[in-house]
Structures are given as C-alpha cells and as structure tokens.
Design a protein around this motif. Structure first.
Motif, PDB file in Angstrom:
ATOM      1  N   ALA A  90     106.437  50.998  24.111  1.00 31.85           N
ATOM      2  CA  ALA A  90     106.910  49.958  23.197  1.00 31.85           C
ATOM      3  C   ALA A  90     106.569  48.584  23.769  1.00 31.85           C
ATOM      4  N   THR A  91     106.096  47.707  22.921  1.00 38.39           N
ATOM      5  CA  THR A  91     105.711  46.318  23.221  1.00 38.39           C
ATOM      6  C   THR A  91     104.578  46.206  24.249  1.00 38.39           C
ATOM      7  N   HIS A  92     103.834  47.272  24.510  1.00 38.47           N
ATOM      8  CA  HIS A  92     102.649  47.184  25.371  1.00 38.47           C
ATOM      9  C   HIS A  92     101.454  46.798  24.505  1.00 38.47           C
ATOM     10  N   ASN A  93     100.520  46.037  25.096  1.00 41.31           N
ATOM     11  CA  ASN A  93      99.311  45.696  24.335  1.00 41.31           C
ATOM     12  C   ASN A  93      98.274  46.814  24.464  1.00 41.31           C
ATOM     13  N   ASP A  94      97.188  46.700  23.710  1.00 40.76           N
ATOM     14  CA  ASP A  94      96.199  47.777  23.676  1.00 40.76           C
ATOM     15  C   ASP A  94      95.490  47.970  25.017  1.00 40.76           C
ATOM     16  N   GLU A  95      95.313  46.903  25.801  1.00 40.44           N
ATOM     17  CA  GLU A  95      94.654  47.031  27.104  1.00 40.44           C
ATOM     18  C   GLU A  95      95.533  47.821  28.081  1.00 40.44           C
ATOM     19  N   THR A  96      96.832  47.561  28.058  1.00 45.68           N
ATOM     20  CA  THR A  96      97.745  48.305  28.925  1.00 45.68           C
ATOM     21  C   THR A  96      97.789  49.774  28.512  1.00 45.68           C
ATOM     22  N   ILE A  97      97.751  50.020  27.221  1.00 47.97           N
ATOM     23  CA  ILE A  97      97.754  51.407  26.742  1.00 47.97           C
ATOM     24  C   ILE A  97      96.462  52.100  27.147  1.00 47.97           C
ATOM     25  N   CYS A  98      95.334  51.376  27.158  1.00 44.85           N
ATOM     26  CA  CYS A  98      94.072  51.955  27.659  1.00 44.85           C
ATOM     27  C   CYS A  98      94.231  52.398  29.112  1.00 44.85           C
ATOM     28  N   GLN A  99      94.887  51.577  29.913  1.00 46.37           N
ATOM     29  CA  GLN A  99      95.100  51.931  31.314  1.00 46.37           C
ATOM     30  C   GLN A  99      96.000  53.159  31.441  1.00 46.37           C
ATOM     31  N   TRP A 100      97.051  53.244  30.609  1.00 45.21           N
ATOM     32  CA  TRP A 100      97.929  54.414  30.654  1.00 45.21           C
ATOM     33  C   TRP A 100      97.191  55.682  30.223  1.00 45.21           C
ATOM     34  N   VAL A 101      96.361  55.565  29.196  1.00 44.89           N
ATOM     35  CA  VAL A 101      95.597  56.728  28.725  1.00 44.89           C
ATOM     36  C   VAL A 101      94.621  57.184  29.805  1.00 44.89           C
ATOM     37  N   ASN A 102      93.994  56.228  30.484  1.00 46.14           N
ATOM     38  CA  ASN A 102      93.077  56.582  31.578  1.00 46.14           C
ATOM     39  C   ASN A 102      93.843  57.238  32.726  1.00 46.14           C
ATOM     40  N   HIS A 103      95.034  56.750  33.001  1.00 50.99           N
ATOM     41  CA  HIS A 103      95.868  57.370  34.043  1.00 50.99           C
ATOM     42  C   HIS A 103      96.191  58.820  33.678  1.00 50.99           C
ATOM     43  N   LEU A 104      96.588  59.038  32.440  1.00 53.63           N
ATOM     44  CA  LEU A 104      96.921  60.393  32.003  1.00 53.63           C
ATOM     45  C   LEU A 104      95.699  61.302  32.044  1.00 53.63           C
ATOM     46  N   ARG A 105      94.532  60.747  31.704  1.00 49.64           N
ATOM     47  CA  ARG A 105      93.301  61.541  31.698  1.00 49.64           C
ATOM     48  C   ARG A 105      92.909  61.971  33.101  1.00 49.64           C
ATOM     49  N   THR A 106      93.095  61.102  34.085  1.00 52.68           N
ATOM     50  CA  THR A 106      92.671  61.415  35.450  1.00 52.68           C
ATOM     51  C   THR A 106      93.771  62.064  36.279  1.00 52.68           C
ATOM     52  N   HIS A 107      94.974  62.178  35.739  1.00 52.81           N
ATOM     53  CA  HIS A 107      96.101  62.769  36.458  1.00 52.81           C
ATOM     54  C   HIS A 107      95.939  64.292  36.501  1.00 52.81           C
TER      55      HIS A 107
END
Length: 187
Positions: A90-107
C-alpha cells in the motif's frame, strides 16, 4: 527483533540449485489490488508500465492479477517448495514494487533463518588462543626477572619522534639559509 526470536538452522540448497542449471524458485506471483483505491495506485502503475516486460523476461513465473474491491494491495509469491510469502505494498510507487518483485523472483523461498555452523570449538584458532606472551622472545621463559640485561635495551635505529625532530631541524636550517633568518613559521 532479537536473534532469540529468529529460528536457526543449517545451510540448505533449494533443489540443488546451481548443481545443474538454475531453476527459478518463484512459481506463481499474484498481484492483489483495488481498481479505484488510492493505495493501489503504485501497483496499478506497475501493471501498466512494467508487468509485460517482467512476464517476457520470466516465462517460468505465472502471474495472476486479482482485482479486489476495497482491499489493500499486496504481492503474493508462491515458491516451488510450497512456501507462500505476502508483501503489503500500500502507498508504494511502481519503482519500489519493481524492486519487491525482483526480490521475490530471486528469493529461494526458504524461510529466513539464523545460520548455525555444523561444528563448534571453544578455541576457534587451530594454533590455540592468543596470549600477551605468544610472540615474545623465548629467552624470557628462563630469565629471572627483573633482569639487568633486558632493562638496558638500546634501540639500534632512531624512533619516529626523533626522525621528525631531525626533519624539523633540517627544514628550519633550509629556511634560515633561504630567507636569511628565521621565518617565524611553525613546524
């Protein structure tokens, strides 16, 4: 969070990853968001700008979009080992969400644990514990202290302080010769 509350374990490889070819551990990614909520704005921007590129680069990851009315946005990741991880965005911008998605992908999908070693020793050095006498001259072992011989130790080369004092004197002498007298500048 203290280390006592973090579970501990040993190093494990996820499906022997790296032994053959790399296998992405992220199996499914679900994006839950509201179509009208302001808190979901960053996730909607991510879907519009970055999701197509992510799916093209990662064909092994299944991506689901779940619009849910009046629900906070979140990323739900499901891994090959059956573990599921949810990240509220919630209230995260698209760039921060890109970083979270990349984290989940490489986890790896394994739970974060405090790593323990498979061995333990009270003296970690194979040479034994260090003491103040470790690198001393062995003559001290059989010498009766106080010793006249050891107390009359004379250094063979000048100390750093003596070298600096000599250098300062040389500089003063050069300044005196150049300027015809004392310049008054401190050294």
């Amino acid at each position: 969070m203290s280390h006592a509350t973090i579970p501990s374990g040993f190093v494990k490889s996820a499906l022997q990853n790296g032994a053959g070819r790399y296998v992405c551990q992220l199996q499914r990614l679900t994006l839950v968001f509201c179509k009208s909520s302001g808190g979901s704005r960053g996730l909607r921007d991510f879907v519009e700008k970055h999701l197509l590129e992510f799916t093209q680069k990662n064909p092994g990851v299944v991506v689901y979009l779940q619009p849910r009315r009046h629900r906070p946005p979140k990323l739900v990741a499901e891994y090959l080992n059956g573990r599921r991880e949810e990240i509220p965005v919630a209230t995260h911008n698209d760039e921060t969400i890109c970083q979270w998605v990349n984290h989940l992908r490489t986890h790896s999908g394994n739970e974060t644990v405090r790593l323990r070693k498979t061995w333990h020793t009270d003296t970690p050095s194979i040479q034994g514990p260090w003491t103040p006498f470790t690198n001393k001259d062995t003559r001290l072992n059989v010498t009766q202290l106080p010793s006249e011989e050891l107390s009359r130790f004379q250094p063979t080369e000048p100390s750093a302080t003596e070298k600096l004092l000599r250098l300062a004197e040389q500089l003063r002498a050069k300044d005196a010769v150049k300027g015809g007298g004392e310049t008054g500048t401190p050294v």
